[in-house]
Design an enzyme around this catalytic site. Sequence first.
Site, PDB file in Angstrom:
ATOM      1  N   ASP A 133       1.132  -1.151  -0.379  1.00  0.00           N
ATOM      2  CA  ASP A 133       0.175  -0.128   0.074  1.00  0.00           C
ATOM      3  C   ASP A 133       0.843   1.349   0.058  1.00  0.00           C
ATOM      4  OD1 ASP A 133      -2.069   2.535   0.428  1.00  0.00           O
ATOM      5  OD2 ASP A 133      -2.695   1.142   1.177  1.00  0.00           O
ATOM      6  N   ARG A 135       0.196   4.475  -0.611  1.00  0.00           N
ATOM      7  CA  ARG A 135      -0.776   5.340  -0.182  1.00  0.00           C
ATOM      8  C   ARG A 135      -0.166   6.792   0.744  1.00  0.00           C
ATOM      9  NH1 ARG A 135      -6.698   3.486  -0.197  1.00  0.00           N
ATOM     10  NH2 ARG A 135      -5.464   1.677   1.346  1.00  0.00           N
TER      11      ARG A 135
END
Length: 209
Positions: A133, A135
């Site tokens: 991930d 982000r």
Amino acid sequence: MPELLPAATPRARVRVPLRFDDGYGVDADVVTFHGLTDGQEHVALVLGTPSATPLVRLHSECLTGDVFGSARCDCGPQLREAVEQIATRGGVLLYLRQEGRGIGLYNKLDAYALQDQGLDTYAANTALGLPEDARDYTSAAQMLSALGISSLDLLSNNPDKAEQLRTLGVDVQRRVPTGVFKTAHNVRYLRAKVLQTQHTLPLPELSAG
């Protein structure tokens, strides 16, 4: 201590009527920004009349789910649900240009091909040499600050979103779970989110060992 964020400022605000395939519609104020740290064209949709503690969702862009209705994920139904919930209560949806948990559209589709060979959504990313991930929600915190929002309820099943926002100085009072949008094509994807990143999805078949 919370991180000191560089200031972002609203760039423009325009009224946009939103209309969904199931007949639901609502008008949103779409806000753009100057000064976001990642340089991406994120937007905020202000819905209803936000209170002192508005309902907020950080929604990562998903072309396949949001636009084309892909059943491999739950992004499209989550977006539709979020718009109505936020409009009813009053709040903001941040639409963040973070396709594929931040790895981009082409890489996401490459990861899909690996998932078809048996890898889960996170293992597929790492097999491509990419983060599970990628982000970062610094720009989201900047957007909230530019809108005058320092305290909120977060519409999300993802504990990492709340943790990152708190680290960035946002007072996340509570996390409000989204619905569970299971299809025959996304059960493995949802189960991986529960087991790997502790998403709060209350389905026994998703949390079983």
